[in-house]
Design a protein around this motif. Structure first.
Motif, PDB file in Angstrom:
ATOM      1  N   SER A   1     -10.334   4.160  -6.541  1.00  0.00           N
ATOM      2  CA  SER A   1     -11.349   4.928  -7.254  1.00  0.00           C
ATOM      3  C   SER A   1     -10.924   6.378  -7.248  1.00  0.00           C
ATOM      4  N   VAL A   2     -11.430   7.143  -8.220  1.00  0.00           N
ATOM      5  CA  VAL A   2     -10.972   8.515  -8.367  1.00  0.00           C
ATOM      6  C   VAL A   2     -12.134   9.419  -8.738  1.00  0.00           C
ATOM      7  N   GLY A   3     -12.130  10.622  -8.141  1.00  0.00           N
ATOM      8  CA  GLY A   3     -13.079  11.658  -8.479  1.00  0.00           C
ATOM      9  C   GLY A   3     -12.362  12.830  -9.104  1.00  0.00           C
ATOM     10  N   VAL A   4     -13.059  13.953  -9.196  1.00  0.00           N
ATOM     11  CA  VAL A   4     -12.469  15.120  -9.836  1.00  0.00           C
ATOM     12  C   VAL A   4     -11.346  15.701  -8.985  1.00  0.00           C
ATOM     13  N   THR A   5     -11.586  15.833  -7.687  1.00  0.00           N
ATOM     14  CA  THR A   5     -10.590  16.468  -6.813  1.00  0.00           C
ATOM     15  C   THR A   5     -10.082  15.542  -5.716  1.00  0.00           C
ATOM     16  N   THR A   6     -10.616  14.342  -5.612  1.00  0.00           N
ATOM     17  CA  THR A   6     -10.177  13.396  -4.583  1.00  0.00           C
ATOM     18  C   THR A   6     -10.015  12.011  -5.189  1.00  0.00           C
ATOM     19  N   ALA A   7      -9.323  11.161  -4.470  1.00  0.00           N
ATOM     20  CA  ALA A   7      -9.146   9.768  -4.889  1.00  0.00           C
ATOM     21  C   ALA A   7      -9.106   8.885  -3.653  1.00  0.00           C
ATOM     22  N   ARG A   8      -9.567   7.654  -3.813  1.00  0.00           N
ATOM     23  CA  ARG A   8      -9.572   6.698  -2.712  1.00  0.00           C
ATOM     24  C   ARG A   8      -8.433   5.703  -2.947  1.00  0.00           C
ATOM     25  N   VAL A   9      -7.598   5.548  -1.907  1.00  0.00           N
ATOM     26  CA  VAL A   9      -6.423   4.677  -1.984  1.00  0.00           C
ATOM     27  C   VAL A   9      -6.637   3.461  -1.099  1.00  0.00           C
ATOM     28  N   ILE A  10      -6.492   2.274  -1.656  1.00  0.00           N
ATOM     29  CA  ILE A  10      -6.575   1.047  -0.874  1.00  0.00           C
ATOM     30  C   ILE A  10      -5.174   0.681  -0.401  1.00  0.00           C
ATOM     31  N   LEU A  11      -5.039   0.426   0.891  1.00  0.00           N
ATOM     32  CA  LEU A  11      -3.732   0.136   1.485  1.00  0.00           C
ATOM     33  C   LEU A  11      -3.354  -1.318   1.268  1.00  0.00           C
ATOM     34  N   ILE A  12      -2.064  -1.608   1.322  1.00  0.00           N
ATOM     35  CA  ILE A  12      -1.585  -2.970   1.119  1.00  0.00           C
ATOM     36  C   ILE A  12      -2.004  -3.886   2.260  1.00  0.00           C
ATOM     37  N   SER A  13      -2.484  -3.319   3.372  1.00  0.00           N
ATOM     38  CA  SER A  13      -2.927  -4.135   4.503  1.00  0.00           C
ATOM     39  C   SER A  13      -4.387  -4.563   4.377  1.00  0.00           C
ATOM     40  N   ASP A  14      -5.103  -4.050   3.374  1.00  0.00           N
ATOM     41  CA  ASP A  14      -6.498  -4.439   3.177  1.00  0.00           C
ATOM     42  C   ASP A  14      -6.572  -5.910   2.799  1.00  0.00           C
ATOM     43  N   GLN A  15      -7.629  -6.596   3.270  1.00  0.00           N
ATOM     44  CA  GLN A  15      -7.762  -8.035   3.035  1.00  0.00           C
ATOM     45  C   GLN A  15      -7.910  -8.379   1.550  1.00  0.00           C
ATOM     46  N   SER A  16      -8.387  -7.424   0.774  1.00  0.00           N
ATOM     47  CA  SER A  16      -8.585  -7.687  -0.652  1.00  0.00           C
ATOM     48  C   SER A  16      -7.388  -7.313  -1.509  1.00  0.00           C
TER      49      SER A  16
ATOM     50  N   ALA B   1       2.571 -10.820  -1.189  1.00  0.00           N
ATOM     51  CA  ALA B   1       2.264 -10.288   0.135  1.00  0.00           C
ATOM     52  C   ALA B   1       0.790  -9.912   0.167  1.00  0.00           C
ATOM     53  N   GLN B   2       0.051 -10.562   1.060  1.00  0.00           N
ATOM     54  CA  GLN B   2      -1.397 -10.389   1.149  1.00  0.00           C
ATOM     55  C   GLN B   2      -1.745  -9.629   2.416  1.00  0.00           C
ATOM     56  N   GLY B   3      -2.683  -8.661   2.304  1.00  0.00           N
ATOM     57  CA  GLY B   3      -3.175  -7.962   3.474  1.00  0.00           C
ATOM     58  C   GLY B   3      -4.101  -8.842   4.289  1.00  0.00           C
ATOM     59  N   VAL B   4      -4.102  -8.643   5.611  1.00  0.00           N
ATOM     60  CA  VAL B   4      -4.938  -9.453   6.500  1.00  0.00           C
ATOM     61  C   VAL B   4      -5.882  -8.585   7.330  1.00  0.00           C
ATOM     62  N   GLY B   5      -6.011  -7.314   6.981  1.00  0.00           N
ATOM     63  CA  GLY B   5      -6.862  -6.435   7.753  1.00  0.00           C
ATOM     64  C   GLY B   5      -6.200  -5.854   8.982  1.00  0.00           C
ATOM     65  N   ASP B   6      -4.887  -5.941   9.052  1.00  0.00           N
ATOM     66  CA  ASP B   6      -4.106  -5.402  10.165  1.00  0.00           C
ATOM     67  C   ASP B   6      -2.987  -4.550   9.573  1.00  0.00           C
ATOM     68  N   THR B   7      -2.923  -3.281   9.962  1.00  0.00           N
ATOM     69  CA  THR B   7      -1.936  -2.377   9.368  1.00  0.00           C
ATOM     70  C   THR B   7      -0.496  -2.735   9.717  1.00  0.00           C
ATOM     71  N   SER B   8      -0.313  -3.626  10.665  1.00  0.00           N
ATOM     72  CA  SER B   8       1.047  -3.966  11.091  1.00  0.00           C
ATOM     73  C   SER B   8       1.495  -5.340  10.607  1.00  0.00           C
ATOM     74  N   ILE B   9       0.659  -6.035   9.836  1.00  0.00           N
ATOM     75  CA  ILE B   9       0.988  -7.407   9.435  1.00  0.00           C
ATOM     76  C   ILE B   9       0.596  -7.640   7.978  1.00  0.00           C
ATOM     77  N   LEU B  10       1.469  -8.321   7.240  1.00  0.00           N
ATOM     78  CA  LEU B  10       1.167  -8.882   5.921  1.00  0.00           C
ATOM     79  C   LEU B  10       1.522 -10.360   5.960  1.00  0.00           C
TER      80      LEU B  10
END
Length: 289
Positions: free
Chosen positions: A164-179, A195-204
């Motif tokens: 998602s994006v605003g005027v001066t900021t944006a939200r980035v979803i990481l590849i480790s997110d479950q979705s 490669a699917q995220g599992v909710g762990d930043t160290s594992i896909l």
């Protein structure tokens, strides 16, 4: 009148007493009045040339050894630089060869050459507090040309994409997110996997991998370019384990993200050079205003 054969001289004790008294007197005069300072300066001036001559051979030897060592170090460094230059020249020749081969293959396949990506640095200013959501907020928004779905990388590899994006900021979803899922291919074998995220930043987890797969532990996974979101060829993860359990329909394959998703600070936003979305630089904002 006859002179005596033996003259009585001053005793040693008296001489010692006189010498000590004179010494103490000189010490007192020198300490209180500085009477011996001119004599001391004269003696120092007299001895200085001798000291200089005594030290000069040692200094000359030290300078000679230092020059020899510096010369050897320069020669060694020069040899290393020559070897590195030759190695780089060889790699450059290989690179030029690969570029020519790439152009021939693209001509043969009637495929357009990929344009270079435009980049902009962004800084992480917030992290999602929800433990089940792996998202970060960056300090770039629509006023900088950021758009939803935009790929995001760092110095090591893929980070995620703009959710998602605003005027001066944006939200980035990481590849480790479950979705989040990202299409990849193995750098060695070219096998395509998701490669699917599992909710762990160290594992896909790699989805729907058959037991007969040619994937191996340690294989590097790159973005495949499929899906039209992530450009091809960026590092994503490296396979850590492959479990082939015949009781399961697919092999269980886990990979470790190349990027350090749990301590990212600076990111790169990517744009296609020929895309409708283009980065807006600060100088462009000033021109518009």
């Amino acid at each position: 009148m006859s002179t005596p054969l033996f003259v009585r001289s001053v005793s040693l004790k008296v001489r010692l007493t006189l010498a000590l008294s004179l010494a103490f007197l000189l010490i007192f005069l020198d300490h209180r009045l500085g009477a011996m300072q001119p004599m001391r300066m004269f003696l120092n001036s007299l001895v200085s040339p001798v000291q200089y001559l005594a030290v000069m051979p040692e200094q000359a030897l030290d300078n000679f050894i230092s020059q020899v060592q510096s010369r050897r170090a320069l020669i060694r460094e020069n040899d290393l630089l020559k070897e590195e230059m030759l190695s780089l020249q060889g790699k450059m020749q290989r690179y030029e060869f690969l570029m020519l081969e790439n152009e021939r293959l693209r001509t043969l396949l009637a495929s357009d050459a990929r344009e270079d990506r435009l980049r902009m640095v962004a800084e992480v200013i917030a992290v999602d507090s929800d433990p089940f959501s792996h998202q970060v907020v960056v300090n770039k928004g629509t006023r900088h040309g950021v758009f939803i779905g935009q790929p995001v990388i760092d110095a090591q590899g893929v980070i995620g994409q703009v959710a998602s994006v605003g005027v001066t900021t944006a939200r980035v979803i990481l590849i480790s997110d479950q979705s989040h899922a990202i299409p990849t291919r193995a750098a060695e074998s070219g096998i395509r996997v998701i490669a699917q995220g599992v909710g762990d930043t160290s594992i896909l987890e790699l989805m729907h991998v058959p037991h007969s797969t040619e994937l191996q532990e340690g294989d590097l996974l790159l973005t495949s370019g499929l899906g039209g979101v992530f450009p091809e060829g960026y590092p994503v993860a490296r396979i850590q384990t492959i479990v082939r359990d015949e009781s399961l329909p697919f092999a269980r394959v886990r990979a470790v993200p190349v990027a350090n998703l749990d301590r990212i600070r600076m990111l790169l936003l990517l744009w296609d050079a020929d895309s409708d979305h283009q980065p807006i630089r600060p100088e462009q904002e000033a021109d518009e205003t």
